[in-house]
Design an enzyme around this catalytic site. Structure first.
Site, short mmCIF file in Angstrom:
data_model
loop_
_atom_site.label_atom_id
_atom_site.label_comp_id
_atom_site.label_asym_id
_atom_site.label_seq_id
_atom_site.Cartn_x
_atom_site.Cartn_y
_atom_site.Cartn_z
CG ASP A 41 -3.53 5.28 1.96
OD1 ASP A 41 -4.71 4.87 2.07
OD2 ASP A 41 -2.79 5.04 0.99
CG LEU A 42 -0.11 9.21 7.99
CD1 LEU A 42 1.05 8.23 7.81
CD2 LEU A 42 0.44 10.63 8.04
CE LYS A 179 9.49 11.19 4.90
NZ LYS A 179 9.42 10.69 3.56
CG HIS A 209 7.45 7.81 10.55
ND1 HIS A 209 7.93 8.13 9.31
CD2 HIS A 209 7.50 6.46 10.62
CE1 HIS A 209 8.25 7.02 8.67
NE2 HIS A 209 8.00 5.99 9.43
CE1 TYR A 210 11.42 5.22 9.54
CE2 TYR A 210 13.41 4.42 10.60
CZ TYR A 210 12.35 4.21 9.75
OH TYR A 210 12.22 3.01 9.12
N GLY A 212 9.88 9.14 16.37
CA GLY A 212 8.94 8.52 17.31
C GLY A 212 9.18 7.03 17.46
CG HIS A 272 12.94 8.77 7.90
ND1 HIS A 272 12.06 9.65 8.46
CD2 HIS A 272 12.27 8.12 6.91
CE1 HIS A 272 10.89 9.53 7.83
NE2 HIS A 272 10.99 8.62 6.88
NE ARG A 370 9.35 -2.72 7.05
CZ ARG A 370 8.09 -2.51 7.43
NH1 ARG A 370 7.23 -3.52 7.39
NH2 ARG A 370 7.69 -1.31 7.79
C1 BG6 Z 1 8.57 7.01 4.71
C2 BG6 Z 1 9.05 6.93 3.29
O1 BG6 Z 1 8.89 8.26 5.25
O2 BG6 Z 1 9.20 5.99 5.47
C3 BG6 Z 1 8.78 5.56 2.72
O3 BG6 Z 1 8.35 7.90 2.52
C4 BG6 Z 1 9.34 4.49 3.61
O4 BG6 Z 1 9.31 5.44 1.42
C5 BG6 Z 1 8.88 4.69 5.04
O5 BG6 Z 1 8.90 3.24 3.14
C6 BG6 Z 1 9.51 3.70 5.99
O6 BG6 Z 1 8.92 3.85 7.24
P1 BG6 Z 1 8.70 2.60 8.19
O7 BG6 Z 1 8.07 3.19 9.40
O8 BG6 Z 1 7.83 1.63 7.46
O9 BG6 Z 1 10.06 2.03 8.44
#
Ligand code: BG6
Length: 797
Positions: A41-42, A179, A209-210, A212, A272, A370
Site C-alpha cells: 500500500d505505502l 514505524k 513521515h511528519y 517530511g 509524529h 481533518r
Molecule cells: C500514520 C498513522 O503514521 O499517520 C495513521 O499510522 C495516521 O493512523 C497517519 O492516519 C496520518 O498521516 P497523514 O499524512 O495522513 O496526516
C-alpha cells in the site's frame, strides 16, 4: 628555482583543481534503490511517486540510477502488481506533458521487479548490481534499501543485506525503516539492538513521515531565519501555550489488528507529535543545516521533558470501535476494547526557556474534521478600551498573537505558516514559499486569514518525496536516530503503562461528538472539561466508577482510616496537611513537615503545589523521611522527586529546605562522614523535642516504611534519630529517620495506594507490633496521632 612564486601558484592551482576533480568524482556515480514491499500500500500510494520525483529532481545531475522493486511474490505476478503502481506516476503540473512522458518512460526503463525471498536472491541482486555498474562503466556511489514491510520481517532482511548486499569500498549503504519501531521502551530497545548488529547508526534512516511534511520541515529553518524577531519571544515569558494537533475524520476500520495493539498514543503521539514538539522546544543550533547539531539539540530537549503521569492525559474511544474490533478480530459478543482512539496529553518542558508553558498534544480518529497544526499562542498584555470596530485591523495589539505551522487539510487545505500581523513580518525562503492569496471568508483557527502574514509552499510536495530526497542526500536530521527513538519511548512508556487499564471516554464520532472531548488545563493536569454523561458510558466490563463510592471512614490497626478513589484521597490528604500546617503556624510560627519519596506521594506533591495557594510555605520546614545514597541531582534521589514535583512550584525559603546529607566529601553515605548524625543534630537544633508536626510515610509490599526494611539492624529501636540502612532494592544504601524519631511526631500519615499493596494491607491489618518483621507495624506515635490514607485498590482490592 627561478620563479618560486610562480611555481607555488601553479602548485596551489593544481591542488585546487585536483580537489575539485576529486570532489566532482566523489559526487558522480551510480545509485541503486531497492524498494522492499514494492507492491504494498505505502509503495503504491507514496513511495513509487516519491522515487519518481527523486529521479525528476536528480536526472542529468551527478548520478545514474536503477530502481529495484522487490517483494516475496513470484516474478511474473509481482511485476504485474508493480506495473500497476507505476501506471499512476505523475509529473509536477508545470512540466510539459511531452517532457513528462519522456522522463516517465526513462524511469520505467530503469525500474525492474525482482523476487527477494531467499539468501540466494539477495546474493544475486548484489551480483547483478555489480555487473550492471561494471558493464556500463560506472562507479558505484551507493545503495538504498527501503523497508516498506512489516517489522517482523526486518531482521531477516537486514541479515541478508548485511551479509550479501553491502556495496564495495567507497560506496555507501543506507537502509530505511518505517514505524512501528517497537511497542514500548523495551521492545524498541530490542529491535534497535538487533538492527544495530547489522548496520552502523549512520546507515540507518528511520522515517517519521511528519518530518517530511512541508510545514513541519520548515519549523527549524523558520526559527533560524527569523531569529531576530523570535529571540526575545520564543520563551516562557511570552508564550502562553503551545498546541500540537492532528485531528482525523477516518476511523481505524480495516486496520484494527494493528490499531488494537497500538492505539493513538503509540500510533501518533509517541512519534509524529513528539517530533514536532522537539522542533518547537529544542534550543536552536547555530547552524541548522548541521545534522549532527540538530540531532544533538533535539536529544537534549528530550532530557528536559517532565515525566508524565496519569493526570497528564485523557483518553477517548469512538463508540463504534469495539464493535469493529469484535468483527475484525473475531472477538466474542461481550468484548470491549480499552484501546484509545483519542488522546490529549499535557507536556511540560523543564528548561529555563519553557518552564511553566503547557504544551498540549492531541490526536484522534473519527473526529469532526481533518486538520493538523502547531499553534504557538503568545501572551497578550493588551487591555483594550475601545470597541473592536476602532481597532486597526492589521496591527492591533488587542488581537490574538500567534504563529501557526499549518501542516495540512482544515479550511485552509494546504500547508502554510501564519504569523499574526501584530507580531512581525516573517522571512521565508522566497524561491520556495510565497504569500497566500486572500480568500474572502476564510478563517484559520477562528481568525480571518487577513489577521496573518500567511505563506505557503510554491509547490506542494508529498512528505515521502521530501524524505526520499533527504535520504539520497544523506540529511540525517530528518530521521529518527536510535538515541532519539529510545528517548521518546522512555518518555511515553510510563504513561502508557499507567493508562493500560484506563477506561477511555466513549464519543459518538464526527460532529455528534459535540463538546464531549473538550479539554481543560488545570494546573499540572489535563482533564475533560465536561462531566461524562452517564447514558453514553456503559463502560466496558463492570469496573465501578468513582461516583459509586463515598469517601470511606473506618479504622485500621486501631487508628483512623480514610479510603477513597486516588484523586479524592490525595485531595483529602493535601487538605489535611494544609490544615495541620495552618494550625502549627498559628500556634508555633512554624510547621515541620517530613516527606517520604517514591511514586505514591508524587500526586500529593503536585496537588499541594497546584491546588493549595494558602499553604503557609514561608513558615514551613521540609525534611526528608529517607533518602537513597545517590547524589541529590540523581533522578533516583528522593530529593529530586520533591524538587521536580513540589519545590520548583512553590516559594519555600532556601534555609527551610533540609535535604539529607547523603553526599559528603564526594562520597555517598560513608559512616565516617557522619551524615546521619549531622541530620539528627539539625533536627534536634530546629525541631522542638525532635517532634515533627507531620511525618508522611508509605508502606512497601514487604511491610517496610521510610527506609526501614524488615530485619534492619538499625533504626527500628534505640537512641539514634537518623540511621544508615540497607535496602533489598536498588540503590541499596539508604539514610532514614528511625522509628523512635518517627514515633515522636505529632501526626503521622501513612499513604498506601494501588492494587499491589492489597496483600500487605491485609496482612498488616492482622499482625501486632512486630517492627522486625514489618517495620510499618512499629509506627505508633507515642503521643501523636496516626492516620491511614488508602485508596480503594489498596484497601478493597
Ligand atoms: C500514520 C498513522 O503514521 O499517520 C495513521 O499510522 C495516521 O493512523 C497517519 O492516519 C496520518 O498521516 P497523514 O499524512 O495522513 O496526516
Amino acid at each position: 628555482m627561478k620563479h618560486p612564486g610562480l611555481w607555488k601558484m601553479l602548485t596551489v592551482a593544481m591542488c585546487v583543481a585536483l580537489v575539485g576533480c576529486l570532489q566532482a568524482q566523489e559526487l558522480r556515480g551510480h545509485v541503486s534503490i531497492v524498494l522492499l514491499g514494492a507492491t504494498g500500500d505505502l509503495a503504491k500510494k507514496y513511495l513509487w511517486q516519491g522515487l519518481f520525483q527523486l529521479y525528476l529532481d536528480e536526472v542529468g545531475k551527478d548520478h545514474s540510477f536503477s530502481f529495484h522493486g522487490a517483494a516475496l511474490t513470484a516474478p511474473e505476478q509481482g511485476w504485474k502488481l508493480m506495473a500497476k503502481a507505476l501506471e499512476s506516476l505523475s509529473c509536477p503540473s508545470d512540466m510539459a506533458p511531452s517532457h513528462c512522458a519522456e522522463l516517465k518512460d526513462q524511469f520505467l526503463r530503469l525500474s525492474q521487479y525482482r523476487q527477494l525471498k531467499t539468501a540466494e536472491d539477495y546474493r544475486t541482486l548484489s551480483k547483478d548490481i555489480e555487473a550492471q555498474v561494471k558493464q556500463e562503466d560506472l562507479r558505484e556511489a551507493g545503495r538504498i534499501f527501503y523497508f516498506s514491510v512489516p517489522p517482523f520481517a526486518y531482521v531477516d532482511i537486514a541479515r541478508n543485506i548485511n551479509s550479501s548486499c553491502r556495496p564495495g569500498p567507497g560506496a555507501w549503504l543506507r537502509v530505511v525503516f518505517e514505524k512501528p519501531f517497537g511497542h514500548d521502551h523495551l521492545s524498541a530497545q530490542q529491535l534497535a539492538t538487533e538492527l544495530g548488529s547489522f548496520f552502523q547508526e549512520e546507515e540507518m534512516y528511520r522515517v517519521d513521515h511528519y518530518l517530511g511534511k512541508q510545514a513541519v520541515a520548515q519549523i527549524l529553518p523558520f526559527r533560524d531565519q527569523n531569529r531576530k524577531a523570535l529571540d526575545g519571544l520564543w520563551n516562557r515569558h511570552h508564550v502562553e501555550r503551545v498546541e500540537i494537533i492532528m485531528k482525523e475524520t477516518v476511523d481505524a476500520e480495516g486496520r484494527i489488528s494493528f490499531y488494537e495493539e497500538y492505539g493513538v498514543i503509540r500510533d501518533v503521539l509517541q512519534n509524529h507529535l513528539t517530533e514536532i514538539l522537539m522542533l518547537v522546544a529544542m534550543e536552536l543550533p547555530l547552524n541548522v543545516s548541521s545534522s549532527a547539531a540538530v540531532l544533538q539539540h533535539k536529544l537534549e530537549a528530550f532530557r528536559g521533558l517532565r515525566g508524565l503521569n496519569k493526570g497528564s492525559a485523557v483518553v477517548g474511544q469512538y463508540q463504534a470501535y469495539s464493535a469493529q474490533a469484535r468483527r475484525e478480530l473475531q472477538k466474542p459478543e461481550g468484548f470491549h476494547s480499552l484501546t484509545p482512539t483519542f488522546a490529549g496529553v499535557l507536556v511540560h518542558v523543564d528548561s529555563l526557556r519553557w518552564e511553566g508553558v503547557p504544551f498540549t498534544l492531541m490526536s484522534g480518529k473519527a473526529l469532526d474534521e481533518r486538520v493538523g497544526y502547531v499553534r504557538v499562542l503568545f501572551k497578550n498584555q493588551a487591555f483594550c478600551i475601545q470597541h473592536e470596530r476602532h481597532w486597526a485591523p492589521e496591527q492591533s495589539p488587542c488581537l490574538p498573537r500567534q504563529i501557526i505551522f499549518h501542516i495540512g487539510h482544515g479550511e485552509l487545505s494546504h500547508p502554510a505558516i501564519l504569523v499574526s500581523r501584530n507580531l512581525f513580518r516573517p522571512s521565508l525562503p522566497a524561491h520556495s514559499w510565497a504569500e497566500v492569496q486572500e480568500r474572502p471568508g476564510l478563517r484559520v483557527l477562528g481568525r480571518p486569514l487577513s489577521d496573518f502574514y500567511a505563506y505557503s509552499p510554491l509547490r506542494e510536495r508529498d512528505a515521502y518525496s521530501i524524505l526520499l530526497s533527504h535520504i539520497f542526500h544523506g540529511r540525517k536530521e530528518s530521521f529518527i536516530t536510535t538515541e532519539n527513538l529510545l528517548a521518546s519511548w522512555d518518555f511515553w512508556t510510563p504513561l502508557l503503562d499507567s493508562l493500560a487499564h484506563e477506561v477511555p471516554r466513549l464519543y459518538p464520532g464526527g460532529a455528534d461528538t459535540g463538546c464531549l472531548l473538550d479539554l481543560e488545563l488545570n494546573g499540572g493536569h489535563l482533564s475533560f472539561s465536561q462531566q461524562q454523561p452517564e447514558q453514553l458510558v456503559p463502560g466496558p466490563g463492570s469496573a465501578p466508577k468513582p461516583s459509586d463510592f463515598q469517601v470511606l471512614r473506618a479504622r485500621y490497626r486501631e487508628s483512623p482510616l480514610i479510603s477513597a478513589w486516588p484523586e479524592e484521597l490525595i485531595s483529602r490528604l493535601a487538605s489535611d496537611i494544609e490544615a495541620s500546617a495552618l494550625q502549627a503556624v498559628q500556634h508555633f510560627g512554624k510547621f515541620h513537615l517530613a516527606l517520604s519519596g517514591g511514586s505514591s506521594p508524587i500526586a500529593l506533591f503536585q496537588q499541594l503545589a497546584m491546588g493549595h495557594y494558602s499553604f503557609p510555605w514561608a513558615h514551613t520546614h521540609l525534611w526528608l523521611v529517607d533518602e537513597r545514597c545517590v547524589p541529590l541531582s540523581d533522578p533516583d534521589s528522593n530529593f529530586q522527586g520533591l524538587q521536580a514535583h513540589l519545590l520548583q512550584h512553590i516559594r519555600l525559603p532556601y534555609y527551610n529546605i533540609h535535604p539529607m546529607p547523603v553526599h559528603l566529601h564526594q562520597r555517598l553515605c560513608a559512616e565516617e562522614d557522619q551524615g546521619a548524625q549531622t541530620y539528627a543534630g539539625e533536627i534536634s537544633a530546629l525541631v522542638a523535642n525532635s517532634s515533627f508536626d507531620l511525618v508522611l510515610l508509605g508502606m512497601g509490599t514487604d511491610g517496610h516504611t521510610a527506609s526501614l526494611f524488615p530485619q534492619s539492624p538499625t533504626g527500628l529501636d534505640g537512641e539514634q534519630l537518623v540511621v544508615l540502612t540497607q535496602s533489598p532494592f536498588r540503590p541499596h544504601q539508604r539514610m532514614s529517620l528511625s522509628l523512635p524519631l518517627i514515633n515522636r511526631a505529632k501526626k503521622v500519615a501513612v499513604l498506601v495506594m494501588g492494587r499491589t499493596k492489597r496483600d500487605i494491607t491485609m496482612l498488616v491489618s492482622r499482625v501486632g507490633q512486630e517492627p522486625r518483621k514489618w517495620p510499618i507495624s512499629g509506627v505508633l506515635p507515642s503521643s501523636g496521632q496516626l492516620v491511614w490514607y488508602m485508596d480503594y485498590e489498596a484497601f478493597l482490592g
